[in-house]
Scaffold this motif. Structure first.
Motif, PDB file in Angstrom:
ATOM      1  N   ASP A   1     -22.355 -25.078  -5.106  1.00 63.21           N
ATOM      2  CA  ASP A   1     -21.701 -24.315  -6.159  1.00 63.21           C
ATOM      3  C   ASP A   1     -21.254 -25.249  -7.278  1.00 63.21           C
ATOM      4  N   VAL A   2     -21.447 -24.817  -8.527  1.00 66.98           N
ATOM      5  CA  VAL A   2     -21.192 -25.681  -9.685  1.00 66.98           C
ATOM      6  C   VAL A   2     -20.346 -24.968 -10.731  1.00 66.98           C
ATOM      7  N   ALA A   3     -19.363 -25.697 -11.266  1.00 64.40           N
ATOM      8  CA  ALA A   3     -18.558 -25.234 -12.397  1.00 64.40           C
ATOM      9  C   ALA A   3     -18.700 -26.264 -13.519  1.00 64.40           C
ATOM     10  N   VAL A   4     -18.994 -25.789 -14.741  1.00 65.07           N
ATOM     11  CA  VAL A   4     -19.170 -26.665 -15.903  1.00 65.07           C
ATOM     12  C   VAL A   4     -18.111 -26.307 -16.949  1.00 65.07           C
ATOM     13  N   ASP A   5     -17.366 -27.292 -17.383  1.00 67.94           N
ATOM     14  CA  ASP A   5     -16.313 -27.082 -18.378  1.00 67.94           C
ATOM     15  C   ASP A   5     -16.949 -26.839 -19.749  1.00 67.94           C
ATOM     16  N   ILE A   6     -16.694 -25.671 -20.322  1.00 67.21           N
ATOM     17  CA  ILE A   6     -17.220 -25.352 -21.658  1.00 67.21           C
ATOM     18  C   ILE A   6     -16.091 -25.051 -22.640  1.00 67.21           C
ATOM     19  N   ARG A   7     -14.885 -25.487 -22.320  1.00 65.36           N
ATOM     20  CA  ARG A   7     -13.738 -25.304 -23.221  1.00 65.36           C
ATOM     21  C   ARG A   7     -13.849 -26.323 -24.349  1.00 65.36           C
TER      22      ARG A   7
END
Length: 181
Positions: A83-89
């Motif tokens: 599972d992957v989370a990418v910061d796009i803030r």
């Protein structure tokens, strides 16, 4: 529950307390008060639960919404995924960085993916059932799909062959072209 920090401070790995014996096990998968106290530090209401089933080699993501932005509390109830989370803030010091973690029915881990992150997963077992709680409702008109192999992000997916993708994910855009949150 045990809360584990990741390289991106707002993304958390959650290990629930599991009580087991020869009969099986019991665990509390959700507790609003503990979640807000130990994970987010603020009121975090969930409005929608989702459940998907996928076969080995399926990659879903990297998805986010420009409106109705969603925080997601994700877990696997059968099988295993990466599972992957990418910061796009846009103003984040970790913009474009990613966190990846194996979630499985065996390890019972959960991942908190806050608003402002693109999210995706790759199925590593023969099949996997993936469930998640969302802080806002799905809005297909505001959904964006960032291409899974964007070189600016460089997720180290545990992939040997080309993953199986939906048309939406196959046509995903690069982070540099994606609307920022």
């Amino acid at each position: 529950m045990n809360v584990i920090d990741t390289d991106i401070p707002d993304v958390k790995i959650i290990e629930p307390a599991v009580f087991g014996d020869e009969r099986g096990f019991f665990m509390e998968t959700w507790n609003q008060q503990k979640f807000e106290e130990l994970v987010t530090g603020k009121p975090t209401p969930f409005v929608q639960d989702n459940h998907s089933k996928s076969k080995k080699g399926i990659l879903r993501g990297l998805h986010y919404q420009t409106e109705n932005t969603q925080g997601k509390l994700v877990r696997v109830v059968s099988g295993e995924v990466f599972d992957v989370a990418v910061d796009i803030r846009k103003d984040s010091p970790t913009f474009g960085k990613w966190v990846g973690v194996y979630l499985s029915a065996e390890n019972k881990r959960q991942l908190w993916v806050p608003e402002g992150f693109a999210h995706g997963f790759y199925v590593t077992s023969d099949e996997a059932e993936f469930v998640y709680k969302c802080t806002d409702f799905y809005n297909n008109l505001a959904e964006v799909s960032i291409i899974w192999n964007d070189e600016d992000i460089s997720v180290l997916w545990p992939i040997n062959d080309e993953p199986m993708l939906s048309d939406k994910d196959r046509l995903g855009i690069n982070l540099s072209e994606a609307p920022r949150l």
